[in-house]
Design an enzyme around this catalytic site. Structure first.
Site, PDB file in Angstrom:
ATOM      1  N   HIS A 191       0.862  -1.184   0.000  1.00 50.86           N
ATOM      2  CA  HIS A 191       0.000   0.000   0.000  1.00 50.86           C
ATOM      3  C   HIS A 191       0.896   1.231   0.000  1.00 50.86           C
ATOM      4  CE1 HIS A 191      -3.642   2.396   0.750  1.00 50.86           C
ATOM      5  NE2 HIS A 191      -2.838   3.152   1.493  1.00 50.86           N
ATOM      6  N   CYS A 192       0.774   2.056  -1.027  1.00 49.06           N
ATOM      7  CA  CYS A 192       1.642   3.220  -1.189  1.00 49.06           C
ATOM      8  C   CYS A 192       0.922   4.471  -0.689  1.00 49.06           C
ATOM      9  CB  CYS A 192       2.034   3.384  -2.664  1.00 49.06           C
ATOM     10  SG  CYS A 192       3.112   4.804  -2.971  1.00 49.06           S
TER      11      CYS A 192
END
Length: 247
Positions: A132-133
């Site tokens: 998850h960025c």
């Protein structure tokens, strides 16, 4: 509630930082530093040259793939056809040990692929979950991985080009300022301590310390970005080489 993509609320602070940094780099590159390059290099940097276009196309390419990485829904096919407005059930650990068991997600309530993972931030299962960025405010999976990779790679190359331009201006400022004053607007300026920003459309007169301080500040920001994104790019290059290597 499940989030659709990087534009779904709540937005992330780092997402705003990423866009502000991109706008600052773009604004200073094309408004301040590139116009000071000698004629032939200025045309190359702006992307006018057919064979050597670099910076202009590079910045545009980065913006496009960045938007694609943010806007893509990386969820599992069975998740994407569901109604995102429906609240997700609460996971009961007294009934199930894991969220996903036997390729069935007890939160999304759908069958998922083998490499899927349920992201707690987006609250949905992601196909071939990578991470998850927070900078994109979106998960990175198989549907947007190459957009993410191209986003990082183009940012590294763009930051490197900008660092070269700024260092060239600093060196040329010391060695001989005439090479930085080739724009026709400088013909009306007799004071060597006076410089112009926002050439050629909206020339604004500034003093040399302003130019040097601005260049130094952007160069520091540039180097920090290179260090952060450079190691990320090297890591993903290693992953790509490892995954593509024959057994």
């Amino acid at each position: 509630m499940s989030r659709v993509n990087g534009w779904s609320l709540p937005l992330n602070t780092l997402q705003a930082v990423a866009w502000i940094t991109f706008l600052v780099m773009t604004f200073t590159s094309f408004g301040i530093f590139i116009p000071l390059l000698p004629g032939v290099w200025r045309h190359v940097a702006y992307g006018v040259s057919f064979t050597l276009w670099v910076t202009g196309v590079l910045f545009l390419f980065h913006m496009v793939v960045h938007l694609m990485a943010v806007s893509t829904d990386p969820a599992e096919p069975n998740v994407r056809i569901k109604n995102y407005k429906r609240p997700m059930p609460t996971f009961d650990r007294t009934k199930h040990e894991h969220v996903i068991q036997n390729q069935y997600c007890h939160l999304c309530e759908v069958t998922v692929s083998l490499k899927a993972k349920h992201c707690s931030a987006c609250n949905k299962c992601i196909t071939n979950f990578d991470h998850h960025c927070n900078w994109l405010n979106n998960c990175v999976g198989s549907r947007n991985y190459w957009c993410f990779f191209c986003c990082v790679a183009s940012a590294v190359v763009g930051l490197f080009c900008l660092a070269v331009v700024i260092m060239y201006i600093f060196i040329q400022y010391i060695m001989g300022q005439d090479e930085l004053r080739t724009d026709p607007h400088f013909k009306t300026i007799t004071d060597e301590n006076t410089w112009l920003f926002f050439l050629p459309l909206f020339p604004v007169r500034i003093k040399a310390p302003v130019l040097l301080i601005t260049g130094a500040a952007v160069l520091v920001l540039d180097i920090v970005g290179l260090l952060m994104l450079g190691q990320l790019l090297l890591f993903h290059l290693y992953l790509c080489a490892y995954c593509c290597a024959p057994p």
